[in-house]
Design a protein around this motif. Sequence first.
Motif, mmCIF file in Angstrom:
data_model
loop_
_atom_site.group_PDB
_atom_site.id
_atom_site.type_symbol
_atom_site.label_atom_id
_atom_site.label_comp_id
_atom_site.label_asym_id
_atom_site.label_seq_id
_atom_site.Cartn_x
_atom_site.Cartn_y
_atom_site.Cartn_z
ATOM 1 N N ARG A 160 4.340 -5.968 8.903
ATOM 2 C CA ARG A 160 4.076 -6.928 9.556
ATOM 3 C C ARG A 160 2.921 -6.250 9.995
ATOM 4 O O ARG A 160 2.732 -4.883 10.328
ATOM 5 N N PRO A 161 1.688 -6.915 10.003
ATOM 6 C CA PRO A 161 0.342 -6.807 9.835
ATOM 7 C C PRO A 161 0.209 -5.596 11.583
ATOM 8 O O PRO A 161 0.567 -7.163 12.452
ATOM 9 N N SER A 162 -0.411 -4.608 11.612
ATOM 10 C CA SER A 162 -0.086 -4.652 13.059
ATOM 11 C C SER A 162 -1.638 -4.246 13.714
ATOM 12 O O SER A 162 -2.596 -4.313 14.895
ATOM 13 N N SER A 163 -2.760 -4.682 12.761
ATOM 14 C CA SER A 163 -4.197 -4.684 13.302
ATOM 15 C C SER A 163 -5.028 -5.913 11.767
ATOM 16 O O SER A 163 -4.527 -6.275 10.858
ATOM 17 N N GLN A 164 -6.127 -5.394 12.345
ATOM 18 C CA GLN A 164 -7.214 -6.296 11.088
ATOM 19 C C GLN A 164 -7.551 -5.526 10.224
ATOM 20 O O GLN A 164 -7.403 -6.267 9.273
ATOM 21 N N SER A 165 -7.317 -5.109 10.210
ATOM 22 C CA SER A 165 -7.242 -3.320 8.813
ATOM 23 C C SER A 165 -5.874 -3.572 8.230
ATOM 24 O O SER A 165 -4.912 -2.738 8.472
ATOM 25 N N HIS A 166 -5.580 -4.207 7.176
ATOM 26 C CA HIS A 166 -4.509 -4.179 6.241
ATOM 27 C C HIS A 166 -4.353 -5.088 5.369
ATOM 28 O O HIS A 166 -5.560 -6.068 4.875
ATOM 29 N N PHE A 167 -3.721 -4.955 4.108
ATOM 30 C CA PHE A 167 -3.436 -6.177 2.871
ATOM 31 C C PHE A 167 -2.083 -6.298 2.487
ATOM 32 O O PHE A 167 -1.323 -5.447 2.636
ATOM 33 N N ARG A 168 -1.885 -7.119 2.226
ATOM 34 C CA ARG A 168 -0.628 -6.947 1.560
ATOM 35 C C ARG A 168 -0.566 -6.745 -0.181
ATOM 36 O O ARG A 168 -1.776 -6.698 -1.037
ATOM 37 N N ALA A 169 0.851 -6.684 -0.598
ATOM 38 C CA ALA A 169 1.135 -5.407 -1.384
ATOM 39 C C ALA A 169 2.338 -5.352 -1.889
ATOM 40 O O ALA A 169 3.289 -5.572 -0.775
ATOM 41 N N ARG A 170 2.940 -5.446 -3.136
ATOM 42 C CA ARG A 170 4.283 -5.041 -3.291
ATOM 43 C C ARG A 170 4.636 -3.663 -3.947
ATOM 44 O O ARG A 170 4.537 -3.646 -4.868
ATOM 45 N N VAL A 171 6.381 -3.713 -3.467
ATOM 46 C CA VAL A 171 6.637 -2.304 -3.636
ATOM 47 C C VAL A 171 6.811 -2.950 -5.549
ATOM 48 O O VAL A 171 8.403 -3.095 -6.017
ATOM 49 N N LYS A 172 6.707 -1.104 -6.320
ATOM 50 C CA LYS A 172 7.017 -1.501 -7.710
ATOM 51 C C LYS A 172 7.846 -0.382 -7.719
ATOM 52 O O LYS A 172 8.534 -0.245 -9.441
ATOM 53 N N HIS A 173 8.152 0.875 -7.374
ATOM 54 C CA HIS A 173 8.425 2.308 -7.361
ATOM 55 C C HIS A 173 8.251 2.958 -6.831
ATOM 56 O O HIS A 173 7.633 3.060 -5.293
ATOM 57 N N ILE A 174 9.783 3.872 -6.694
ATOM 58 C CA ILE A 174 9.907 4.536 -5.071
ATOM 59 C C ILE A 174 10.162 5.999 -5.859
ATOM 60 O O ILE A 174 11.197 6.002 -6.163
ATOM 61 N N ASN A 175 9.546 6.821 -4.691
ATOM 62 C CA ASN A 175 10.122 8.039 -5.319
ATOM 63 C C ASN A 175 10.272 9.251 -4.183
ATOM 64 O O ASN A 175 9.603 9.360 -3.728
ATOM 65 N N ALA A 176 11.980 9.053 -3.957
ATOM 66 C CA ALA A 176 12.277 9.461 -2.736
ATOM 67 C C ALA A 176 12.352 10.954 -2.789
ATOM 68 O O ALA A 176 13.434 11.095 -1.591
ATOM 69 N N ALA A 177 12.486 11.495 -3.571
ATOM 70 C CA ALA A 177 12.662 12.725 -3.767
ATOM 71 C C ALA A 177 11.871 14.072 -3.158
ATOM 72 O O ALA A 177 11.168 13.831 -3.306
ATOM 73 N N GLY A 178 12.085 14.619 -2.568
ATOM 74 C CA GLY A 178 11.475 15.300 -1.612
ATOM 75 C C GLY A 178 12.091 15.070 -0.470
ATOM 76 O O GLY A 178 11.487 14.181 0.285
#
Length: 352
Positions: free
Chosen positions: A286-304
């Motif tokens: 959820r947005p917590s300030s006026q500075s934000h924009f929507r986006a959709r997760v396309k790829h995750i690299n959780a190594a490291g």
Amino acid sequence: MKIEMQHLTKQFGAFTALKELSLEVQSGELLALLGPSGCGKTTLLRILAGLEFADRGTIRFDGEDATSKDVRARKVGFVFQHYALFRHMTVFENVAFGLRVRPRALRPPREVLQNKVRELLRLVKLEEMAMRYPSQLSGGQRQRIALARALAVEPRVLLLDEPFGALDAKVRQELRRWLRRLHDEIHITSVFVTHDQEEALEVADRIVVMNAGRIEQIGASEEVYHHPATPFVYNFLGNVNLFRGRIEDDRIHIGDMEMALPDGAQRDAESATVYVRPHMLDLAHRPSSQSHFRARVKHINAAGPIVKVELLAEPGDLVHVEISQERFRALQLQRELEVFVIPKDKPTSTSS
């Protein structure tokens, strides 16, 4: 030994490799020449060595004009990317070669030569390899022998042309740390060429970022990374997101997101391109300030230790965000999840 280069220009036919380049290397410094292919860094190194000569400009070694002197007269040690060891010679003889081919009057006595070679092999931690041949060594060991051979002639300057470029990632990482320790021990003025940003940032005292035959910025690792002088430096060193927006009342507006103008930005411009590092962005459900924009997760690299997330913003631009493992687990991110991208701080660079 201090090196001073003033207004160096070098052309190869219609191509200008160096353009009025001026640079000082401090005595005992380990300096990195960093930049993309074709930027002129290897040409500059070869001119320093005396393997090439500038069309215009001067080079001084400790105040002495060396512009027209050849490689032997300059007393430089040169380490190439591909080792250039003599296959038919043992490790010992490879290191001793530069001493054996000296004029008879300058050639050290046999016992002195042998002691010097053994000392150098101890310095590079390969004394037990003295009687082996290059084909019996690993890539990292060959490069250390090449470095010992360059040091054998007691050079005033050590020059290295992408010395670890032919090695695999793990060996390269180990060797660059070893080179840093070695330099701290011998304190010889050294200049090395690399296109590996991490290598330059980790090893060098100062970094010279080059582009199209010119110097974009000179500084310590922290300075060039955190305070880039030009958009090229910002974009070249590490990952970066580019956002285009409009400027109103000392704020940059990018869609529904707004951020404070960075220091030094042109405040009378109507639009700007903002450079934001991935670690300077956060994600939220959820947005917590006026500075934000929507986006959709396309790829995750959780190594490291750092999780790298690639998102598709509403305007269709890809955005890269880096968050901690703890933050990643708290958000429970998964592909195609819609989130809000929030800047942690004001951007550090813009171009109008």
